[in-house]
Scaffold this motif. Structure first.
Motif, short mmCIF file in Angstrom:
data_model
loop_
_atom_site.label_atom_id
_atom_site.label_comp_id
_atom_site.label_asym_id
_atom_site.label_seq_id
_atom_site.Cartn_x
_atom_site.Cartn_y
_atom_site.Cartn_z
N HIS A 114 18.14 -44.18 105.15
CA HIS A 114 17.39 -43.35 104.20
C HIS A 114 17.76 -43.74 102.77
O HIS A 114 17.99 -42.90 101.91
CB HIS A 114 17.66 -41.87 104.43
N THR A 115 17.84 -45.04 102.53
CA THR A 115 18.28 -45.54 101.24
C THR A 115 17.37 -45.06 100.11
O THR A 115 17.85 -44.75 99.00
CB THR A 115 18.30 -47.08 101.27
N TRP A 116 16.08 -44.99 100.36
CA TRP A 116 15.14 -44.61 99.31
C TRP A 116 15.40 -43.19 98.81
O TRP A 116 15.12 -42.88 97.64
CB TRP A 116 13.71 -44.73 99.82
N VAL A 117 15.96 -42.32 99.68
CA VAL A 117 16.28 -40.95 99.24
C VAL A 117 17.36 -40.99 98.16
O VAL A 117 17.26 -40.30 97.13
CB VAL A 117 16.73 -40.10 100.44
N PHE A 118 18.40 -41.79 98.38
CA PHE A 118 19.46 -41.89 97.39
C PHE A 118 18.95 -42.54 96.10
O PHE A 118 19.41 -42.20 95.01
CB PHE A 118 20.63 -42.69 97.97
N THR A 119 18.01 -43.47 96.24
CA THR A 119 17.42 -44.08 95.05
C THR A 119 16.70 -43.04 94.20
O THR A 119 16.87 -42.99 92.98
CB THR A 119 16.44 -45.20 95.46
N ARG B 97 20.57 -50.49 94.14
CA ARG B 97 19.45 -50.00 94.96
C ARG B 97 18.14 -50.69 94.57
O ARG B 97 17.27 -50.92 95.43
CB ARG B 97 19.29 -48.49 94.78
N LEU B 98 17.99 -51.00 93.31
CA LEU B 98 16.72 -51.54 92.85
C LEU B 98 16.63 -53.06 92.97
O LEU B 98 15.54 -53.60 93.25
CB LEU B 98 16.47 -51.15 91.39
N PHE B 99 17.75 -53.78 92.79
CA PHE B 99 17.65 -55.23 92.62
C PHE B 99 18.44 -56.05 93.63
O PHE B 99 18.42 -57.28 93.54
CB PHE B 99 18.10 -55.61 91.21
N ASN C 49 26.66 -51.26 101.59
CA ASN C 49 26.43 -49.90 102.08
C ASN C 49 24.99 -49.49 101.77
O ASN C 49 24.57 -49.45 100.60
CB ASN C 49 27.40 -48.94 101.41
N SER C 50 24.24 -49.15 102.81
CA SER C 50 22.87 -48.69 102.61
C SER C 50 22.78 -47.19 102.46
O SER C 50 21.72 -46.65 102.10
CB SER C 50 21.99 -49.12 103.81
#
Length: 234
Positions: free
Chosen positions: A107-112, A153-155, A96-97
């Protein structure tokens, strides 16, 4: 020498003034310091216990989340569906992205960034204020679940900060989720219950009557100050 001289009494010599004895307990500043130290030590131990419980819950949630995801990666292929308790529960491996129900894909970076902000807020602000066992458990679950999904999200693929979260728990007519999501939801529900019970992060419960009493006391004090002030202004 006159006979009267023999009868004259000699006045006793004045006694030397005895300096007041000051015990060590009466030394300036010592009693307060001792009392402060004796009362502060248990408080520090309790606060340390709250922090340890919070971090232990966070570590438990993170380890459980990551270990189950590793199990899914090693035993299932993406898209595979395995019945567990049909028709209520099944394993369904997806990446799930976005968020729940695949909301926010792309918009994965927003959740990160949101996860990073939540984790930092708990670790730098709330962890120093918590003085309740239930608040420690709730915040620990929230922190552990956040760190679990943040790790993905990071790895994980496709890259740093935009990795896809591994989900596999599927219920009928519901989003597919993971153990990190379960920890987050459990922590949030616990926080909501504590808030409804008026139990703050300090562990103290304030009823509506106590709140009204405090407001009445403040209002009375304000009126008294206004009456006794210069010129008796109201």
């Amino acid at each position: 020498m006159n006979d009267g001289d023999d009868a004259r009494t000699t006045a006793p010599a004045p006694e030397a003034a005895t300096p007041p004895v000051t015990s060590v307990a009466d030394a300036p500043g010592e009693p307060g310091d001792t009392a402060t130290r004796s009362s502060a030590a248990p408080l520090r131990r309790r606060r340390a216990g709250y922090v340890v419980l919070l971090l232990a819950c966070a570590a438990f949630a993170w380890v459980l989340d990551q270990s189950t995801k590793l199990w899914v990666l090693s035993t299932m292929t993406e898209g595979q569906v395995t019945p567990v308790l049909p028709p209520l529960l099944r394993w369904h491996f997806i990446r799930n992205s976005g968020a729940a129900f695949s909301f926010g894909e792309g918009h994965t970076w927003v959740f990160t960034l949101i996860m990073v902000a939540v984790a930092l807020f708990v670790l730098t602000v709330l962890v120093r204020r918590v003085a309740s066992w239930w608040w420690a458990i709730a915040l620990g679950l929230l922190l552990g679940g956040t760190l679990g999904n943040l790790t993905d999200r990071l790895f994980r693929d496709p890259g740093f900060g935009v990795g896809h979260v591994i989900d596999f728990i599927a219920l009928p007519n519901f989003a597919i989720f993971n153990m990190a999501d379960s920890a987050i939801v459990g922590g949030v529900i616990t926080l909501c219950v504590l808030t409804l019970l008026s139990i703050g992060i300090s562990g103290q419960r304030e009823t509506a009557r106590e709140k009204r009493t405090d407001l009445d006391t403040d209002a009375t004090a304000a009126d008294t100050t206004a009456e006794d002030g210069p010129g008796r202004l109201r």
